[in-house]
Write a protein that holds these residues in place. Structure first.
Motif, PDB file in Angstrom:
ATOM      1  N   ASP A   1      55.234 -65.124  24.286  1.00 17.42           N
ATOM      2  CA  ASP A   1      55.034 -63.681  24.161  1.00 17.42           C
ATOM      3  C   ASP A   1      54.944 -63.042  25.541  1.00 17.42           C
TER       4      ASP A   1
ATOM      5  N   ARG B   1      61.604 -64.411  22.307  1.00 19.63           N
ATOM      6  CA  ARG B   1      61.367 -63.989  20.926  1.00 19.63           C
ATOM      7  C   ARG B   1      61.966 -64.982  19.923  1.00 19.63           C
ATOM      8  N   ASP B   2      63.106 -65.551  20.277  1.00 19.95           N
ATOM      9  CA  ASP B   2      63.718 -66.561  19.410  1.00 19.95           C
ATOM     10  C   ASP B   2      62.846 -67.810  19.343  1.00 19.95           C
TER      11      ASP B   2
ATOM     12  N   ALA C   1      59.972 -67.110  17.052  1.00 21.82           N
ATOM     13  CA  ALA C   1      60.428 -67.140  15.659  1.00 21.82           C
ATOM     14  C   ALA C   1      60.618 -68.567  15.163  1.00 21.82           C
ATOM     15  N   ASN C   2      61.133 -69.436  16.032  1.00 22.17           N
ATOM     16  CA  ASN C   2      61.370 -70.829  15.657  1.00 22.17           C
ATOM     17  C   ASN C   2      60.076 -71.609  15.459  1.00 22.17           C
TER      18      ASN C   2
ATOM     19  N   GLU D   1      56.640 -70.116  15.158  1.00 22.97           N
ATOM     20  CA  GLU D   1      55.425 -69.460  14.653  1.00 22.97           C
ATOM     21  C   GLU D   1      54.929 -70.061  13.345  1.00 22.97           C
ATOM     22  N   GLU D   2      55.813 -70.259  12.382  1.00 19.38           N
ATOM     23  CA  GLU D   2      55.387 -70.821  11.100  1.00 19.38           C
ATOM     24  C   GLU D   2      54.849 -72.233  11.286  1.00 19.38           C
TER      25      GLU D   2
END
Length: 476
Positions: free
Chosen positions: A224, A248-249, A252-253, A255-256
């Motif tokens: 971030d 940001r990618d 996204a890859n 975070e979960e």
């Protein structure tokens, strides 16, 4: 942290940079991310004679902390017996990379990270590259990309020759396009491969953190920060022209995966956070002064701010006030070896070498495995000028250098100590070691040859001098 401010801890080392793992975030450096594979290949295959010069910071306190960060990660990655070292680089950017069996971490990454978990995430990513053999595979991909580019160029040249023979101008232009297109395809293929390896390392890092029961929150915070810095720089970057996925990618890859970990809410131990704050205070004082420390620590009474203030006072040339400040810290943490080390440095500046030696002696007593502290102790003993103390200095310096064999400045002090005692052969050998580990092999051989004329033939010292004379630097 400059060599001027840290005369006994900072030196240049010649290393071959094999893989940059975190992008430079300053606008002036963003263009490096789009470096072509040809330049990257030249970095990977550089010989020591043409290796990049890296300004390496040596500090016992920071090295001990980072070693504690990386040790459990190395263990779960199966690399705890691989002799991997973490090296601190004097650079204020948030960056890290691997080279050989070493992980290089920029001082800026340590200074900017607010918690141990952020740096531990960075280290886990680097360890993943080492455990995955990414350096070796990258070299293979570089060779493949270079081959692709050469083939494209030859095809283009052949087409150009055919066009010239037939008098076809259009054929010639097409040939140029073939050559350029083939090179671009090779470059994009390499960058795509590197981005894939980065994603793999990110996921492996989360796995290591889970196995060590630590949160991956720090990794998300790091990415971030990178995204915000890129936005502030105001530079538009083609995501297909860089060797790393965009921040940001990466979030996204991951975070979960990070948030579903049972350790997501796990916080760093209070004692580890305290050491992290002390490290940041020290770095702030040495790199930017008390103003930077005040920006980091909102509470002026925090121990990190107090430490930064004591060091800044010492650096400003006021040893009396610095001594009073470090003594207050010692009273709060009497078993902190690095407060005693700082006290010793202040006393040396105050021209009180006997007291400095006592302070360093206490530091060594509290952290007996630190070779750097032993070298500092030997330096203080040498400064006393007392012959008995100088003999002890030789012992401490030698012991410290056994643990820190590549610590160049230590050999300089050892040479001085031997010289003061009239041990000229040993002094010449220490000077040879200093040149050898500085990469000045020609001078190292000269000093080693001079040492041999004064050393007993066949003795361990004579044999070591012969080893230096016979040494052949890697890559030559």
């Amino acid at each position: 942290m400059s060599c001027t401010k840290l005369p006994f801890r900072c030196h240049e080392a010649s290393v071959r940079i094999r893989l940059m793992l975190f992008p430079q975030l300053l606008k002036s450096r963003l263009s490096r991310l789009a470096t072509s594979f040809v330049v990257t290949f030249s970095l990977l295959s550089a010989s020591p004679a043409h290796a990049q010069r890296v300004n390496v910071v040596r500090d016992a306190e920071i090295e001990a902390l980072v070693a504690d960060y990386v040790r459990p990660i190395l263990k779960v990655a199966g690399l705890n017996r691989s002799g991997i070292e973490v090296v601190l680089v004097n650079d204020n950017s948030f960056n890290a990379f691997v080279a050989g069996r070493r992980i290089f971490v920029h001082a800026g990454a340590l200074l900017q990270s607010e918690s141990p978990n952020e740096i531990i995430g960075v280290l886990a990513h680097e360890v993943a590259h080492l455990a995955g053999g990414h350096q070796h595979r990258l070299r293979e991909q570089l060779a493949r990309a270079q081959t692709m580019a050469v083939v494209a160029m030859l095809v283009g040249v052949g087409a150009g020759v055919a066009g010239a023979a037939t008098g076809s101008e259009g054929f010639g232009r097409a040939a140029t396009g073939l050559a350029m297109g083939g090179t671009e395809m090779a470059r994009r293929s390499l960058l795509g491969y590197q981005r894939t390896e980065e994603i793999t390392a990110d996921r492996a890092a989360v796995d290591y953190l889970n196995k060590t029961k630590q949160s991956g929150r720090g990794m998300l915070k790091t990415f971030d920060r990178m995204g915000r810095d890129l936005a502030l720089a105001g530079v538009r970057i083609d995501p297909y022209q860089v060797s790393h996925p965009m921040p940001r990618d990466r979030i996204a890859n991951l975070e979960e995966l990070v948030r579903k970990s049972p350790y997501f809410e796990t916080k760093d131990p209070a004692g580890l956070q305290l050491r992290h704050d002390l490290m940041r205070g020290k770095l702030a004082a040495y790199t930017a002064g008390p103003a930077a420390a005040r920006r980091i620590f909102k509470d002026p009474s925090s121990i990190g701010m107090q430490y930064a203030d004591a060091i800044s006072t010492y650096l400003s040339g006021n040893p009396r006030d610095a001594l009073a400040k470090i003594d207050r810290l010692i009273a709060s943490q009497p078993k902190n070896p690095y407060f005693h080390e700082m006290r010793g440095e202040i006393l040396i500046k105050a021209n009180r070498p006997q007291d400095a030696a006592k302070a360093f002696g206490q530091a060594v007593k509290l952290a007996p495995s630190s070779g750097l502290l032993q070298v500092g102790y030997g330096q203080a003993l040498l400064a006393t000028g007392d012959e008995a103390q100088i003999s002890k200095a030789v012992s401490e310096l030698s012991a410290g250098l056994t643990r820190e064999r590549e610590y160049v400045n230590g050999y300089r002090f050892l040479a001085q100590a031997h010289g003061r005692l009239g041990n000229i052969g040993a002094a010449e050998l220490a000077s040879a070691e200093e040149r050898y580990y500085s990469g000045n092999y020609q001078e190292a051989r000269v000093f080693a040859a001079r040492a041999q004329t004064k050393l007993k033939r066949g003795s361990p010292e004579w044999v070591r001098a012969q080893d230096i004379i016979n040494s052949k630097p890697q890559g030559r």
